[in-house]
Motif scaffolding. Structure first.
Motif, mmCIF file in Angstrom:
data_model
loop_
_atom_site.group_PDB
_atom_site.id
_atom_site.type_symbol
_atom_site.label_atom_id
_atom_site.label_comp_id
_atom_site.label_asym_id
_atom_site.label_seq_id
_atom_site.Cartn_x
_atom_site.Cartn_y
_atom_site.Cartn_z
ATOM 1 N N GLY A 44 1.079 -1.267 0.037
ATOM 2 C CA GLY A 44 0.233 -0.044 0.198
ATOM 3 C C GLY A 44 1.190 1.649 -0.143
ATOM 4 N N LEU A 45 0.280 2.200 -0.155
ATOM 5 C CA LEU A 45 0.861 3.930 0.010
ATOM 6 C C LEU A 45 0.900 4.390 1.395
ATOM 7 N N TYR A 46 1.411 4.608 1.972
ATOM 8 C CA TYR A 46 1.432 4.974 3.304
ATOM 9 C C TYR A 46 2.920 5.663 3.077
ATOM 10 N N ALA A 53 6.305 1.897 -2.177
ATOM 11 C CA ALA A 53 5.028 2.116 -2.924
ATOM 12 C C ALA A 53 4.838 3.130 -2.994
ATOM 13 N N TYR A 54 4.535 4.285 -1.873
ATOM 14 C CA TYR A 54 3.980 5.477 -1.977
ATOM 15 C C TYR A 54 5.703 6.557 -3.110
ATOM 16 N N LEU A 55 7.071 5.560 -2.624
ATOM 17 C CA LEU A 55 7.339 6.824 -3.318
ATOM 18 C C LEU A 55 7.683 6.587 -4.548
ATOM 19 N N LYS A 56 7.460 5.264 -5.636
ATOM 20 C CA LYS A 56 6.998 5.087 -6.273
ATOM 21 C C LYS A 56 6.494 5.918 -7.453
ATOM 22 N N MET A 79 7.094 9.754 -7.003
ATOM 23 C CA MET A 79 8.404 9.941 -7.790
ATOM 24 C C MET A 79 9.015 10.250 -7.366
ATOM 25 N N THR A 80 8.780 10.184 -5.868
ATOM 26 C CA THR A 80 10.560 11.003 -5.304
ATOM 27 C C THR A 80 11.098 9.768 -4.739
ATOM 28 N N THR A 81 11.931 10.136 -3.439
ATOM 29 C CA THR A 81 13.170 9.270 -2.784
ATOM 30 C C THR A 81 12.879 9.306 -1.805
ATOM 31 N N ARG A 82 13.440 8.401 -0.423
ATOM 32 C CA ARG A 82 13.281 8.359 1.008
ATOM 33 C C ARG A 82 14.186 9.597 1.436
#
Length: 145
Positions: free
Chosen positions: A19-21, A36-39, A42-45
């Protein structure tokens, strides 16, 4: 004699959840995020942890009708004030595209749901009673519609 169970790596489990968390402090600082949220965003941790939610995800400046920040802030305020989950209808909330992909913003639609972790303490008669809210507000999703 049974062998002790290994302690799960909860951070790895959270980050790899399908999930997107996103996990936020009450000040809306990003402290954890799923892969999944990062993908999906379009961001990175490394580029979003420790930063403010609306600093990372501002409204699209080229869209004068953008209401994503205002609507999401109102939802998160309801979660923090009322200490209950809040689900939103589908929201248009454009996401900033990385410069490597042309920059600008990409039109997106999401269905955010937010909640807050609570702390409990044991009261007499072994009943759990809600105490002060936990240190983090959790933004669960945005889920693409």
């Amino acid at each position: 004699m049974a062998q002790p169970l290994p302690t799960p790596d909860f951070q790895a489990l959270f980050e790899s959840a399908p999930g997107l968390y996103l996990v936020l402090t009450p000040a809306l600082t990003i402290v954890a995020v799923s892969d999944a949220y990062l993908k999906a965003t379009m961001t990175t941790r490394e580029e979003i942890l420790g930063r403010g939610l609306f600093e990372v995800f501002p409204d699209n400046p080229d869209d004068p009708t953008a209401t994503g920040v205002r609507n999401l802030r109102a939802s998160l305020d309801r979660v923090l004030t009322n200490r209950v989950p809040d689900s939103m209808a589908v929201q248009k909330y454009d996401i900033r595209r990385p410069e490597s992909e042309g920059g600008g913003f990409e039109e997106r639609y999401w269905r955010p749901a937010s909640g807050q972790r609570r702390r409990c303490r044991r009261a007499k008669k072994r009943r759990a009673r809600p105490q002060e809210p936990g240190p983090y507000a959790h933004l669960i999703a945005p889920r693409e519609a």
